[in-house]
Write a protein that holds these residues in place. Sequence first.
Motif, PDB file in Angstrom:
ATOM      1  N   GLY A 254     -32.102 -25.359 -26.208  1.00 40.89           N
ATOM      2  CA  GLY A 254     -31.942 -24.315 -24.765  1.00 40.89           C
ATOM      3  C   GLY A 254     -33.476 -24.132 -24.292  1.00 40.89           C
ATOM      4  O   GLY A 254     -33.558 -23.314 -23.540  1.00 40.89           O
ATOM      5  N   ASP A 255     -34.274 -25.039 -24.377  1.00 40.05           N
ATOM      6  CA  ASP A 255     -35.660 -24.841 -24.065  1.00 40.05           C
ATOM      7  C   ASP A 255     -35.696 -25.610 -22.741  1.00 40.05           C
ATOM      8  O   ASP A 255     -35.981 -26.954 -22.496  1.00 40.05           O
ATOM      9  CB  ASP A 255     -36.652 -25.628 -25.002  1.00 40.05           C
ATOM     10  N   ASP A 256     -35.825 -24.804 -21.533  1.00 35.57           N
ATOM     11  CA  ASP A 256     -35.891 -25.242 -20.329  1.00 35.57           C
ATOM     12  C   ASP A 256     -37.073 -25.621 -19.932  1.00 35.57           C
ATOM     13  O   ASP A 256     -37.527 -26.048 -18.605  1.00 35.57           O
ATOM     14  CB  ASP A 256     -35.251 -24.346 -19.155  1.00 35.57           C
ATOM     15  N   LEU A 310     -40.017 -28.744 -11.788  1.00 35.54           N
ATOM     16  CA  LEU A 310     -38.847 -27.654 -11.022  1.00 35.54           C
ATOM     17  C   LEU A 310     -38.325 -26.934 -12.225  1.00 35.54           C
ATOM     18  O   LEU A 310     -38.358 -25.600 -11.735  1.00 35.54           O
ATOM     19  CB  LEU A 310     -37.976 -28.727 -10.582  1.00 35.54           C
ATOM     20  N   SER A 311     -38.117 -27.135 -13.226  1.00 32.55           N
ATOM     21  CA  SER A 311     -37.407 -26.251 -14.342  1.00 32.55           C
ATOM     22  C   SER A 311     -38.505 -25.296 -14.574  1.00 32.55           C
ATOM     23  O   SER A 311     -37.799 -23.992 -14.771  1.00 32.55           O
ATOM     24  CB  SER A 311     -37.079 -26.931 -15.520  1.00 32.55           C
ATOM     25  N   ARG A 312     -39.735 -25.379 -14.882  1.00 37.07           N
ATOM     26  CA  ARG A 312     -40.732 -24.433 -15.123  1.00 37.07           C
ATOM     27  C   ARG A 312     -40.882 -23.465 -14.281  1.00 37.07           C
ATOM     28  O   ARG A 312     -41.022 -22.228 -14.300  1.00 37.07           O
ATOM     29  CB  ARG A 312     -41.917 -24.969 -15.662  1.00 37.07           C
ATOM     30  N   HIS A 313     -40.679 -23.927 -13.069  1.00 37.31           N
ATOM     31  CA  HIS A 313     -40.733 -22.806 -11.683  1.00 37.31           C
ATOM     32  C   HIS A 313     -39.661 -22.121 -11.719  1.00 37.31           C
ATOM     33  O   HIS A 313     -39.539 -20.778 -11.593  1.00 37.31           O
ATOM     34  CB  HIS A 313     -40.964 -23.905 -10.412  1.00 37.31           C
ATOM     35  N   ILE A 314     -38.409 -22.690 -11.792  1.00 37.06           N
ATOM     36  CA  ILE A 314     -37.040 -22.005 -11.871  1.00 37.06           C
ATOM     37  C   ILE A 314     -37.129 -20.984 -12.940  1.00 37.06           C
ATOM     38  O   ILE A 314     -36.675 -19.710 -12.676  1.00 37.06           O
ATOM     39  CB  ILE A 314     -35.860 -22.858 -11.997  1.00 37.06           C
ATOM     40  N   PHE A 321     -34.074 -14.161 -14.295  1.00 33.55           N
ATOM     41  CA  PHE A 321     -33.765 -14.447 -13.088  1.00 33.55           C
ATOM     42  C   PHE A 321     -33.688 -15.727 -12.515  1.00 33.55           C
ATOM     43  O   PHE A 321     -33.639 -16.290 -11.381  1.00 33.55           O
ATOM     44  CB  PHE A 321     -34.765 -13.824 -11.937  1.00 33.55           C
ATOM     45  N   TYR A 322     -33.696 -17.014 -13.679  1.00 28.08           N
ATOM     46  CA  TYR A 322     -33.534 -18.118 -13.350  1.00 28.08           C
ATOM     47  C   TYR A 322     -32.375 -18.463 -12.610  1.00 28.08           C
ATOM     48  O   TYR A 322     -32.265 -19.585 -11.956  1.00 28.08           O
ATOM     49  CB  TYR A 322     -33.587 -19.114 -14.473  1.00 28.08           C
TER      50      TYR A 322
END
Length: 394
Positions: A254-256, A310-314, A321-322
Amino acid sequence: MALAVKLPTPDRGLQVYHLGAPARFAPSRTPIRGRIAYAAAHVVCDPLADTDPVAQPRIDWEATLRYRHYLWSLGLGVAEAMDTAQRGMGLDWPAARELIARAVGEARSVGGTIACGAGTDQLMPGPAVTLDDVIAAYEEQCAVVEQAGGRIILMASRALAACARGPEDYAYVYDRILAQVRQPVILHWLGPMFDPALAGYWGSHDLDTATEHCLQIIGTHAERIDGIKISLLDKAREIAIRRRLPAGVKLYTGDDFNYAELIRGDAHGFSHALLGIFDAIAPAASAALQALDAGDLERYEAILAPTVPLSRHIFQPPTYFYKTGVVFLAYLNGHQTHFRMLGGLESARSVVHLAQLFVLADRAGLLADPELAVHRMRHVLALAGIEEAGVCTI
């Protein structure tokens, strides 16, 4: 002609951004074989419901279920009624119960893979809540999932985190629940960055100690556990846990932040996937996993590497709040007609954050229809009072 749009910048300015070409990810034509991949799916709210959007949010069932069919069409599984669906942040238990029943029925109609979150969110944490209350709440939700015909994802419990006095209380609750399940479940360890109410889960705020308590429960009940989803954003810890799991028990990352590396794996093994980001990057995730199946590691990396920024930003803090970014990208790509969310959560990220998300999605090739995406981005900017924002072709 190249497409461009003016976007706000962190220094309160506007800058013209020139879009690239969207990636043409081939749809999955065969089942993904090498990894099990669940996308934790978002829900679409009903923007025309004349109710309190915070206290009485309503779901657009047609759009919500259509998105699940889209995920299944790409060869991905659906992790239903999880935190990506705003569980505990807009989606209450009655709505989650209906969502589970509807989604499992839709999965059955197309042979789609689905697993569903069973938690204790019908039980408000408080000083009067006991361990037996937690067990009863888990039993109710597990029964709903099993009666619908779904696999259980045994979600971490805020109520248990609040009333447990130590690791023995976690063992007591999990012993009781796991003794009753009809088929192996997926456990769920969500770190406090995703939900601060889950701090100290497994009976310790020290992660090394908590890991030992968690592994002890898994070892005791290995035959009743399909795997464990770990969302701690700690690559090294996940790998260490993965290497210590009993035979047959899977690690679902579950590591985004580090999913590309963890799913690829190493000489000692790999992680499967149960990820909120797979909702947002579904076409890329599907294409990358197909490449991995074919042994094409270079293509796997080429597809997923641009999705990581992109994922690290989201998922930047506040991480919980992702969901706003996930829904925003679904809106940009035409999967829903509006950017509204349960509980008004569309307001949880700044317009500058959303503009940067737009840029990173484009760089990852994830704006399927750039003209539509620009048109919708312009609407969002206008609602924020950015009248100078415009669209141009060059």
